[in-house]
Design a protein around this motif. Structure first.
Motif, PDB file in Angstrom:
ATOM      1  N   THR A  26       0.868  -1.200  -0.149  1.00 17.62           N
ATOM      2  CA  THR A  26       0.166   0.003   0.067  1.00 17.62           C
ATOM      3  C   THR A  26       0.971   1.200  -0.097  1.00 17.62           C
ATOM      4  N   MET A  27       1.879   1.179   0.758  1.00 19.10           N
ATOM      5  CA  MET A  27       2.708   2.351   0.909  1.00 19.10           C
ATOM      6  C   MET A  27       3.611   2.500  -0.433  1.00 19.10           C
ATOM      7  N   THR A  28       3.867   1.504  -0.997  1.00 18.58           N
ATOM      8  CA  THR A  28       4.745   1.695  -2.268  1.00 18.58           C
ATOM      9  C   THR A  28       3.703   2.402  -3.368  1.00 18.58           C
ATOM     10  N   TYR A  30       1.152   4.076  -2.898  1.00 10.24           N
ATOM     11  CA  TYR A  30       0.846   5.628  -2.705  1.00 10.24           C
ATOM     12  C   TYR A  30       2.093   6.490  -2.941  1.00 10.24           C
ATOM     13  N   HIS A  31       3.359   5.755  -2.714  1.00  7.78           N
ATOM     14  CA  HIS A  31       4.605   6.725  -3.037  1.00  7.78           C
ATOM     15  C   HIS A  31       4.658   6.787  -4.550  1.00  7.78           C
ATOM     16  N   HIS A  32       4.340   5.920  -5.118  1.00  7.52           N
ATOM     17  CA  HIS A  32       4.545   5.689  -6.744  1.00  7.52           C
ATOM     18  C   HIS A  32       3.503   6.727  -7.128  1.00  7.52           C
ATOM     19  N   LYS A  34       2.219   9.321  -5.501  1.00  3.27           N
ATOM     20  CA  LYS A  34       2.391  10.712  -5.270  1.00  3.27           C
ATOM     21  C   LYS A  34       3.699  11.170  -5.938  1.00  3.27           C
ATOM     22  N   MET A  35       4.846  10.266  -6.274  1.00  2.03           N
ATOM     23  CA  MET A  35       6.013  10.825  -7.063  1.00  2.03           C
ATOM     24  C   MET A  35       5.590  11.044  -8.431  1.00  2.03           C
ATOM     25  N   LYS A  36       4.524  10.349  -9.351  1.00  2.00           N
ATOM     26  CA  LYS A  36       4.035  10.527 -10.459  1.00  2.00           C
ATOM     27  C   LYS A  36       3.465  12.011 -10.468  1.00  2.00           C
ATOM     28  N   GLU A  37       2.895  12.276  -9.400  1.00  2.00           N
ATOM     29  CA  GLU A  37       1.893  13.619  -9.305  1.00  2.00           C
ATOM     30  C   GLU A  37       3.090  14.828  -9.264  1.00  2.00           C
TER      31      GLU A  37
END
Length: 45
Positions: A26-28, A30-32, A34-37
């Motif tokens: 889930t955290m991975t 979310y991070h993915h 977030k970074m894309k954004e």
């Protein structure tokens, strides 16, 4: 084969391991996203 405390310990560690894996996935994800954004925001400037 196994006595009751060992089965209980194995079951407990299996459940904890599964929960930990689910949290990490889930955290991975979310991070993915977030970074894309953030990359999208940065490329607009």
């Amino acid at each position: 084969m196994f006595n009751k405390p060992i089965i209980k310990a194995l079951l407990g560690s299996t459940i904890l391991s599964s929960v930990f894996s689910a949290v990490m996935i889930t955290m991975t994800a979310y991070h993915h996203f977030k970074m894309k954004e953030m990359i999208k925001e940065y490329s607009r400037q």
